[in-house]
Design a protein around this motif. Structure first.
Motif, PDB file in Angstrom:
ATOM      1  N   SER A   5       0.829  -1.207   0.000  1.00  0.00           N
ATOM      2  CA  SER A   5       0.000   0.000   0.000  1.00  0.00           C
ATOM      3  C   SER A   5       0.862   1.256   0.000  1.00  0.00           C
ATOM      4  N   GLU A 115      -7.121   3.428  -3.007  1.00  0.00           N
ATOM      5  CA  GLU A 115      -6.567   3.766  -1.698  1.00  0.00           C
ATOM      6  C   GLU A 115      -7.589   3.639  -0.574  1.00  0.00           C
ATOM      7  N   LEU A 119      -6.861  -1.391  -1.537  1.00  0.00           N
ATOM      8  CA  LEU A 119      -5.600  -1.663  -0.836  1.00  0.00           C
ATOM      9  C   LEU A 119      -5.820  -2.009   0.640  1.00  0.00           C
ATOM     10  N   GLU A 123      -4.443  -5.414   2.294  1.00  0.00           N
ATOM     11  CA  GLU A 123      -3.560  -5.384   3.475  1.00  0.00           C
ATOM     12  C   GLU A 123      -4.161  -6.193   4.618  1.00  0.00           C
TER      13      GLU A 123
END
Length: 192
Positions: A5, A115, A119, A123
């Motif tokens: 990220s 974003e 991501l 994550e």
């Protein structure tokens, strides 16, 4: 070590910065240099995501991840087509800045989605060490992919990889004859 990220977000910031530098340039030579830097970074970033990140969406997030990857690939296709047009425009063309603005509008929308949801979901499915390894792979991949937009090329492995490996040397050779900003890292050693 950065996570995937962090690596992606760093690229996003650089791409936005390069677009702003194009807008702020006061002469065609400077615009051309930043145009080349912008194209170089965006083309490599897009293919790096398609080869490293999007397969990880499907692998780690299942059907939802595959949907994310398919949506992001479709958005990338639109960006690649706009980048192909932009990379071939002269800064003196009346289409130069409007094409950049249209490209950035599409890209900013894509970046926002990546974003804010894509991501973080990835994550959440990765161990930190896996995310760091993916970031390293992403960085290495960008060194071997084309540095110009080729929207007609396949956008899924393995065909994208094969076409990219054939196209990249041609792009990299041509980069030697392009002008880049003096203060950036670029593929062109003659600008240093």
């Amino acid at each position: 070590m950065s996570t995937i990220s962090e690596a992606i977000k760093k690229d996003h910031q650089e791409i936005k910065e390069y677009a702003n530098n194009i807008r702020a340039a006061t002469d065609d030579d400077t615009k051309t240099r930043w145009q080349n830097q912008f194209t170089w970074e965006l083309a490599r970033h897009s293919i790096g995501e398609e080869l490293v990140v999007y397969p990880a969406f499907a692998k780690h997030l299942g059907a939802k991840g595959q949907e994310m990857a398919d949506k992001d690939r479709a958005e990338h296709q639109s960006v690649k087509e706009a980048l192909k047009k932009f990379q071939n425009l002269s800064p003196s063309s009346p289409e130069f800045l409007p094409t950049l603005e249209a490209l950035m509008n599409d890209l900013n929308s894509h970046i926002s989605g990546e974003e804010s949801s894509d991501l973080p979901a990835l994550e959440g499915a990765l161990q930190t060490s896996d995310s760091e390894a993916m970031a390293k792979s992403f960085g290495r991949t960008k060194a071997f992919v084309p540095s110009r937009s080729h929207p007609m090329a396949p956008d899924k492995p393995p065909f994208e990889t094969v076409v990219g490996l054939m196209t990249a040397p041609i792009d990299h050779l041509a980069d030697l004859f392009r002008k880049f900003p003096d203060e950036t890292v670029s593929p062109n050693p003659s600008t240093k």
